[in-house]
Design a protein around this motif. Sequence first.
Motif, short mmCIF file in Angstrom:
data_model
loop_
_atom_site.label_atom_id
_atom_site.label_comp_id
_atom_site.label_asym_id
_atom_site.label_seq_id
_atom_site.Cartn_x
_atom_site.Cartn_y
_atom_site.Cartn_z
N PHE A 1 0.83 -1.20 0.00
CA PHE A 1 0.00 0.00 0.00
C PHE A 1 0.86 1.25 0.00
N GLY A 2 1.99 1.22 0.68
CA GLY A 2 2.90 2.36 0.66
C GLY A 2 3.42 2.64 -0.74
N ARG A 3 3.82 1.57 -1.44
CA ARG A 3 4.29 1.75 -2.82
C ARG A 3 3.18 2.26 -3.72
N LEU A 4 1.97 1.74 -3.54
CA LEU A 4 0.83 2.20 -4.35
C LEU A 4 0.54 3.67 -4.07
N GLN A 5 0.61 4.06 -2.81
CA GLN A 5 0.35 5.45 -2.46
C GLN A 5 1.41 6.37 -3.07
N ASP A 6 2.68 5.95 -3.03
CA ASP A 6 3.74 6.75 -3.64
C ASP A 6 3.54 6.87 -5.15
N SER A 7 3.16 5.76 -5.80
CA SER A 7 2.91 5.78 -7.23
C SER A 7 1.75 6.69 -7.57
N TYR A 8 0.68 6.60 -6.79
CA TYR A 8 -0.49 7.45 -7.02
C TYR A 8 -0.12 8.92 -6.85
N GLN A 9 0.65 9.23 -5.80
CA GLN A 9 1.03 10.61 -5.55
C GLN A 9 1.89 11.16 -6.68
N SER A 10 2.83 10.35 -7.18
CA SER A 10 3.69 10.84 -8.26
C SER A 10 2.91 11.02 -9.55
N SER A 11 1.92 10.15 -9.81
CA SER A 11 1.12 10.33 -11.02
C SER A 11 0.20 11.54 -10.89
N MET A 12 -0.29 11.82 -9.68
CA MET A 12 -1.15 12.99 -9.48
C MET A 12 -0.36 14.28 -9.66
N GLU A 13 0.94 14.25 -9.35
CA GLU A 13 1.76 15.44 -9.53
C GLU A 13 2.00 15.74 -11.00
N LYS A 14 1.88 14.74 -11.86
CA LYS A 14 2.12 14.93 -13.29
C LYS A 14 0.89 15.44 -14.03
N ILE A 15 -0.28 15.38 -13.40
CA ILE A 15 -1.52 15.79 -14.06
C ILE A 15 -1.67 17.30 -13.93
N PRO A 16 -1.93 18.01 -15.04
CA PRO A 16 -2.17 19.46 -14.94
C PRO A 16 -3.52 19.71 -14.28
N PHE A 17 -3.58 20.73 -13.45
CA PHE A 17 -4.80 21.01 -12.71
C PHE A 17 -5.46 22.30 -13.19
N VAL A 18 -6.72 22.46 -12.84
CA VAL A 18 -7.51 23.63 -13.18
C VAL A 18 -7.53 24.51 -11.93
N SER A 19 -7.23 25.81 -12.09
CA SER A 19 -7.24 26.68 -10.93
C SER A 19 -8.67 27.03 -10.57
N GLU A 20 -8.92 27.38 -9.30
CA GLU A 20 -10.27 27.65 -8.87
C GLU A 20 -10.75 29.04 -9.29
N GLY A 21 -9.88 29.94 -9.66
CA GLY A 21 -10.29 31.31 -9.97
C GLY A 21 -10.38 31.55 -11.46
N GLY A 22 -11.30 30.94 -12.16
CA GLY A 22 -11.52 31.31 -13.55
C GLY A 22 -11.30 30.22 -14.56
N TRP A 23 -11.16 28.98 -14.16
CA TRP A 23 -11.02 27.87 -15.09
C TRP A 23 -9.82 28.02 -16.01
N THR A 24 -8.69 28.43 -15.49
CA THR A 24 -7.49 28.53 -16.31
C THR A 24 -6.67 27.27 -16.12
N LEU A 25 -6.29 26.69 -17.21
CA LEU A 25 -5.52 25.45 -17.15
C LEU A 25 -4.04 25.77 -17.06
N THR A 26 -3.34 25.00 -16.26
CA THR A 26 -1.89 25.15 -16.16
C THR A 26 -1.26 23.81 -16.44
N GLY A 27 -0.04 23.79 -16.79
CA GLY A 27 0.63 22.52 -17.04
C GLY A 27 1.69 22.68 -18.11
N ASN A 28 2.11 21.52 -18.64
CA ASN A 28 3.18 21.54 -19.64
C ASN A 28 2.67 21.81 -20.97
#
Length: 179
Positions: free
Chosen positions: A152-179
């Motif tokens: 479970f620790g390895r799965l959590q680390d893998s999940y966390q690293s994949s979540m860091e790679k996903i570009p997110f939408v900011s809450e103030g105006g639907w502006t996308l950020t990322g690569n």
Amino acid sequence: MIDSSHDIEQLLERYYDGISTPDEEFVLYLALLKEGPGSPYYADRLLLEATLQRAASETKGAEEPLLPHRTIPRWRMWVRKYAAVAAVLLVGGVGVTFFQWGRSSRQAELSLRNGQPIPQEQVNEYTLAALTKLGDCVELCSEQNEQIDQLFGRLQDSYQSSMEKIPFVSEGGWTLTGN
């Protein structure tokens, strides 16, 4: 901006193939906002809205400090289960002792196996064997629990690293950020 349904089709195809950029997804979302419930693109609009809202809520949750709630580690759950088993065995032993008081001393000394009296040495051997097997089971469960915690620790680390790679939408105006 998008001028025709052909452009929407191309962007939708890129989106569903997973090769669209965050900017293209944003432009696609803006174009789909014009589509009403009768439109052939309405289901695509709902899907894209849900995806963007989910990303916004995850981003918002990641920025806020974690609430002070605590999850119970798996090893504590196992300890509780073993404590419950030990309590049942203790209560059972006390119960047997209590019910033995009413018998004569000769009956209390006898241990039976299939209705036949057996010597106390044999009772002690059976008891020792049963408790040894119980201890082995507890030890095996503990080892397996440690392996599960590591997994479970390895799965959590893998999940966390994949979540860091996903570009997110900011809450103030639907502006996308990322690569």
